[in-house]
Design a protein around this motif. Structure first.
Motif, PDB file in Angstrom:
ATOM      1  N   PRO A  96       0.869  -1.364   0.093  1.00 50.10           N
ATOM      2  CA  PRO A  96      -0.180   0.196   0.017  1.00 50.10           C
ATOM      3  C   PRO A  96       0.737   1.299  -0.020  1.00 50.10           C
ATOM      4  N   GLY A  97       0.293   2.355  -0.747  1.00 49.35           N
ATOM      5  CA  GLY A  97       1.039   3.632  -0.674  1.00 49.35           C
ATOM      6  C   GLY A  97       0.230   4.671  -1.650  1.00 49.35           C
ATOM      7  N   ASP A  98       0.544   5.889  -1.380  1.00 51.86           N
ATOM      8  CA  ASP A  98       0.091   6.995  -2.232  1.00 51.86           C
ATOM      9  C   ASP A  98       0.929   7.487  -3.106  1.00 51.86           C
ATOM     10  N   GLY A  99       0.860   8.133  -4.298  1.00 50.20           N
ATOM     11  CA  GLY A  99       1.545   8.998  -5.190  1.00 50.20           C
ATOM     12  C   GLY A  99       2.247   8.114  -5.971  1.00 50.20           C
ATOM     13  N   GLU A 100       3.172   8.873  -6.662  1.00 47.92           N
ATOM     14  CA  GLU A 100       4.196   8.003  -7.626  1.00 47.92           C
ATOM     15  C   GLU A 100       5.079   7.443  -6.754  1.00 47.92           C
ATOM     16  N   ARG A 101       5.357   5.805  -7.196  1.00 45.73           N
ATOM     17  CA  ARG A 101       6.106   5.194  -6.228  1.00 45.73           C
ATOM     18  C   ARG A 101       7.371   4.404  -7.288  1.00 45.73           C
ATOM     19  N   ARG A 102       8.376   4.126  -6.848  1.00 45.76           N
ATOM     20  CA  ARG A 102       9.336   3.425  -7.341  1.00 45.76           C
ATOM     21  C   ARG A 102       9.734   2.235  -6.550  1.00 45.76           C
ATOM     22  N   VAL A 103      10.429   1.205  -7.266  1.00 43.65           N
ATOM     23  CA  VAL A 103      11.028   0.231  -6.534  1.00 43.65           C
ATOM     24  C   VAL A 103      12.429  -0.129  -7.059  1.00 43.65           C
ATOM     25  N   TYR A 104      13.257  -0.059  -5.869  1.00 43.70           N
ATOM     26  CA  TYR A 104      14.683  -0.499  -6.030  1.00 43.70           C
ATOM     27  C   TYR A 104      14.652  -2.118  -5.615  1.00 43.70           C
ATOM     28  N   LEU A 105      15.676  -2.633  -6.963  1.00 47.68           N
ATOM     29  CA  LEU A 105      15.866  -4.014  -6.709  1.00 47.68           C
ATOM     30  C   LEU A 105      17.266  -4.396  -6.394  1.00 47.68           C
ATOM     31  N   GLY A 106      17.453  -5.204  -5.371  1.00 48.94           N
ATOM     32  CA  GLY A 106      19.024  -5.440  -5.126  1.00 48.94           C
ATOM     33  C   GLY A 106      19.140  -7.013  -4.943  1.00 48.94           C
ATOM     34  N   HIS A 107      20.012  -7.401  -4.117  1.00 52.89           N
ATOM     35  CA  HIS A 107      20.463  -8.825  -3.783  1.00 52.89           C
ATOM     36  C   HIS A 107      20.107  -9.281  -2.438  1.00 52.89           C
ATOM     37  N   ALA A 108      20.136  -8.270  -1.466  1.00 53.16           N
ATOM     38  CA  ALA A 108      19.791  -8.740  -0.013  1.00 53.16           C
ATOM     39  C   ALA A 108      19.175  -7.564   0.689  1.00 53.16           C
ATOM     40  N   GLY A 255      -2.015  -1.141  11.377  1.00 52.39           N
ATOM     41  CA  GLY A 255      -2.745  -0.233  10.469  1.00 52.39           C
ATOM     42  C   GLY A 255      -1.974   0.811   9.698  1.00 52.39           C
ATOM     43  N   VAL A 256      -0.531   0.508   9.390  1.00 52.53           N
ATOM     44  CA  VAL A 256       0.230   1.415   9.265  1.00 52.53           C
ATOM     45  C   VAL A 256       0.386   1.377   7.703  1.00 52.53           C
ATOM     46  N   VAL A 257       0.797   2.639   7.068  1.00 55.46           N
ATOM     47  CA  VAL A 257       1.427   2.665   5.651  1.00 55.46           C
ATOM     48  C   VAL A 257       2.709   3.275   5.640  1.00 55.46           C
ATOM     49  N   PRO A 258       3.677   2.677   5.477  1.00 61.58           N
ATOM     50  CA  PRO A 258       4.922   3.319   5.803  1.00 61.58           C
ATOM     51  C   PRO A 258       5.143   4.055   4.507  1.00 61.58           C
ATOM     52  N   GLU A 259       6.168   5.020   4.545  1.00 66.18           N
ATOM     53  CA  GLU A 259       6.588   5.808   3.277  1.00 66.18           C
ATOM     54  C   GLU A 259       7.552   4.941   2.546  1.00 66.18           C
ATOM     55  N   ILE A 260       8.538   4.067   3.175  1.00 60.85           N
ATOM     56  CA  ILE A 260       9.232   3.159   2.509  1.00 60.85           C
ATOM     57  C   ILE A 260       8.936   1.702   3.188  1.00 60.85           C
ATOM     58  N   VAL A 261       9.120   0.885   2.390  1.00 61.61           N
ATOM     59  CA  VAL A 261       9.225  -0.451   2.897  1.00 61.61           C
ATOM     60  C   VAL A 261      10.156  -1.291   2.193  1.00 61.61           C
ATOM     61  N   THR A 262      11.156  -2.237   3.020  1.00 64.22           N
ATOM     62  CA  THR A 262      12.194  -3.127   2.424  1.00 64.22           C
ATOM     63  C   THR A 262      11.917  -4.588   2.496  1.00 64.22           C
ATOM     64  N   PHE A 263      12.519  -5.190   1.592  1.00 63.30           N
ATOM     65  CA  PHE A 263      12.296  -6.501   1.696  1.00 63.30           C
ATOM     66  C   PHE A 263      13.393  -7.309   1.239  1.00 63.30           C
ATOM     67  N   GLY A 264      13.386  -8.437   1.534  1.00 62.07           N
ATOM     68  CA  GLY A 264      14.406  -9.401   1.169  1.00 62.07           C
ATOM     69  C   GLY A 264      14.288 -10.997   1.580  1.00 62.07           C
ATOM     70  N   LYS A 265      15.174 -11.763   2.101  1.00 64.55           N
ATOM     71  CA  LYS A 265      15.104 -13.078   2.353  1.00 64.55           C
ATOM     72  C   LYS A 265      14.023 -13.855   1.529  1.00 64.55           C
ATOM     73  N   VAL A 266      12.871 -13.958   2.173  1.00 64.63           N
ATOM     74  CA  VAL A 266      11.914 -14.719   1.779  1.00 64.63           C
ATOM     75  C   VAL A 266      11.503 -14.371  -0.015  1.00 64.63           C
ATOM     76  N   LEU A 267      11.549 -13.225  -0.164  1.00 62.98           N
ATOM     77  CA  LEU A 267      11.194 -12.431  -1.369  1.00 62.98           C
ATOM     78  C   LEU A 267      11.899 -13.395  -2.750  1.00 62.98           C
ATOM     79  N   GLY A 268      13.184 -13.580  -2.215  1.00 63.53           N
ATOM     80  CA  GLY A 268      14.230 -14.503  -3.243  1.00 63.53           C
ATOM     81  C   GLY A 268      13.815 -15.982  -3.251  1.00 63.53           C
ATOM     82  N   GLY A 269      13.264 -16.406  -2.482  1.00 61.39           N
ATOM     83  CA  GLY A 269      13.230 -17.879  -2.042  1.00 61.39           C
ATOM     84  C   GLY A 269      14.106 -18.794  -2.099  1.00 61.39           C
ATOM     85  N   GLY A 270      15.254 -18.098  -1.591  1.00 61.20           N
ATOM     86  CA  GLY A 270      16.512 -18.820  -1.390  1.00 61.20           C
ATOM     87  C   GLY A 270      17.674 -18.352  -2.179  1.00 61.20           C
TER      88      GLY A 270
END
Length: 435
Positions: A96-108, A255-270
Motif C-alpha cells: 500500500p502507498g500513495d502517489g508516484e512510487r518506485r521500486v529498487y531491486l537489489g541482492h539482499a 494499520g500503518v502505511v509506511p513511506e518506504i518498505v524494504t524486503f529481502g530473504k523470503v522474496l528471493g525464495g533462497g
C-alpha cells in the motif's frame, strides 16, 4: 576423508560464518533438510527466513528453469526485461502507498536498507538516522552502522545515527511497559522536532535483537510522529514480512502505511533478491548512485514473482497465522514438563516465534542454556538458532504442516529438558560461537 564441515573450515572465510553446531546439509525438501549421512532435520529457521517457501518448492523450480533457459542478460543495470519490470509492478500492487512510487531491486536486505537510507539523506538534505537499540538492518554500509546488533558487537556506529530503546513487554523498565513506550515516544519526538532527521528505520518486530514483539499500536504511534514532522519512516520487513507474521505485511498489524518498505530473504525464495518500495521523489535520484551489475537479473526476479504469487494464491499468511498459533500452543503445553521452568516467555505473531530461556531462580537471561538447547535440538533432529543471546528464534518455512508444528514443540521441549539436566557437553558447544 575429511568431513564436509572440516573442508569448509579449511577454505571458507571465517568472517562470513555464524555457526551454532556443525550443520552439514546436502539437500532439502519442504521443511526438511538432509545431512550427508541421510539424517533428516526439521528446519525451524528457514535459513533465517530466506527459505520461506521451504526447500525445492515447485513454483521456484519452475521459475528458475524457465528463466535460466533463455535469460535476457544478467541484470537490469542498463537494460530492461519482463521479470524485473513485472516484479516491480507486482510489488507496487501488493504494497500500500500513495502517489508516484518506485521500486529498487537489489541482492539482499542489507543493500535495500542501505540504499533506502542513503536516498533519504540525499532527498531531504538531512543526515541523522533514527534507529533502535539491538536492531538489525544489514551488514554493509550505512545499514550496518545503524544496526544496534552490530554496534553491540563492536562495529562503529554511523556517526549520524541515534539509537532509541525498543519497548520490550517481557523485560520492561521499573515503571512498566506503558511508561517505556511513553519515554521512547517522547525521546523520538525530541529528535524529530530538531529538524535534522533524514529518516526513522524501524523493525515491526525486533528480530535479531531477541524477537521482541512491541505493544500493539507502537508502530502506529511512531509513524504518526514521523508524519507530523515530515520524516519518512522505513519499515524493515526483510525478515518479518511477506506472510510470516500471519498478515502479508507485518506493518498491517498496526494499520500503518509506511513511506518506504524494504524486503529481502523470503522474496528471493533462497536466491539473492531484495527490494525497497517508496516515493519516486526519494528513490529516483541521484541517477546511478546504487549500482549492482546483476541486480534485477532475470533469474532472481522470476523467482521473486513466483514467490509473491505463491504467498498470495496459497494464502500462506493465513496459514502462518493458523500454524503459528498451533506451534505456540504446543510450546505452552510444555508447562510442567522437565526443564519448562527455564522457559521465561513464548511470544510472536504467526510463524515468527521467540522462546526466551532464563535462569529459573532469577529470571535473568540464560545465553549459556540457549547455546546448549540449539545444539541439543540439532542432535535430536531440528535446526533452530538463538538471537538476542538467549531467545530461540523459531521461523520455519511458511508451508510448515500441523504435524511438523507439533513435532517441533516436542523436539524443543526435549532439548530444553536435556540441556537443563546437564546432558549437553559444554566443551563441544563452546566450539560454536553463534552470536
Amino acid at each position: 576423508m575429511s568431513t564436509l564441515y572440516e573442508r569448509d573450515a579449511a577454505v571458507l572465510a571465517g568472517i562470513e560464518k555464524l555457526r551454532f553446531f556443525p550443520l552439514e546439509v546436502v539437500s532439502g525438501q519442504g521443511s526438511t533438510l538432509t545431512t550427508p549421512d541421510g539424517r533428516q532435520l526439521l528446519d525451524l529457521s528457514a535459513t533465517w527466513t530466506a527459505s520461506g517457501l521451504g526447500h525445492g518448492h515447485p513454483a521456484i523450480v519452475e521459475a528458475v528453469t524457465r528463466a535460466v533457459r533463455a535469460a535476457p542478460g544478467a541484470g537490469g543495470l542498463s537494460a530492461v526485461h519482463p521479470d524485473s519490470v513485472g516484479l516491480a509492478e507486482d510489488l507496487l500492487a501488493l504494497v500500500p502507498g500513495d502517489g508516484e512510487r518506485r521500486v529498487y531491486l537489489g541482492h539482499a536486505g542489507s543493500d535495500a536498507n542501505d540504499v533506502a537510507l542513503r536516498a533519504c539523506r540525499h532527498a531531504g538534505a538531512r543526515r541523522t538516522v533514527l534507529s533502535f537499540e539491538h536492531s538489525y538492518h544489514g551488514g554493509v554500509g550505512v545499514a550496518m552502522g545503524v544496526s544496534g546488533v552490530h554496534v553491540d558487537a563492536g562495529v562503529a556506529a554511523d556517526p549520524d545515527s541515534v539509537f532509541l530503546p525498543y519497548p520490550n513487554p517481557f523485560r520492561p523498565g521499573h515503571s512498566g511497559i506503558e511508561q517505556d513506550v511513553v519515554d521512547c515516544l517522547e525521546l523520538a519526538e525530541r529528535y524529530l522536532a530538531g529538524g535534522s532527521i533524514a529518516c526513522f528505520i524501524v523493525e515491526p518486530i525486533l528480530s535479531d535483537g531477541g524477537l521482541v514483539v512491541p505493544p500493539d499500536g507502537f508502530l502506529r504511534r511512531i509513524h504518526e510522529l514521523c508524519r507530523a514532522h515530515g520524516v519518512p519512516m522505513i519499515c524493515d520487513e526483510v525478515k518479518m514480512g511477506l506472510g510470516r507474521p500471519g498478515t502479508l505485511h507485518a506493518f498491517e498489524h498496526d494499520g500503518v502505511v509506511p513511506e518506504i518498505v524494504t524486503f529481502g530473504k523470503v522474496l528471493g525464495g533462497g536466491l539473492p533478491l531484495s527490494a525497497a518500495v517508496g516515493p519516486a521523489e526519494i528513490l529516483d535520484a541521484p541517477p546511478a548512485s546504487a549500482l549492482l551489475t546483476t541486480a534485477g537479473n532475470p533469474v532472481c526476479t522470476a523467482v521473486g514473482r513466483a514467490v509473491l504469487d505463491t504467498i498470495v494464491t496459497e494464502q500462506l499468511a493465513d496459514r502462518a497465522a493458523k500454524t503459528g498459533t498451533l506451534l505456540q500452543d504446543s510450546l505452552r503445553a510444555l508447562a510442567g514438563s522437565p526443564g519448562a521452568d527455564r522457559i521465561g516467555d513464548i511470544r510472536g505473531r504467526g510463524l515468527a516465534i521467540g522462546l526466551e530461556l532464563v535462569d529459573s531462580a532469577t529470571g535473568a537471561p540464560d545465553p549459556r542454556l540457549a547455546a546448549q538447547v540449539v545444539y541439543r535440538a540439532w542432535e535430536l533432529g531440528a535446526v533452530v538458532y538463538y538471537v538476542g543471546g538467549n531467545v530461540l528464534e523459531i521461523t520455519p518455512p511458511l508451508i510448515l504442516t500441523d504435524a511438523e508444528a507439533v513435532r517441533a514443540a516436542e523436539i524443543l521441549g526435549a532439548a530444553i529438558a536435556d540441556a537443563a539436566a546437564g546432558k549437553v557437553d559444554d566443551e563441544e558447544v563452546a566450539k560454536y560461537a553463534g552470536w
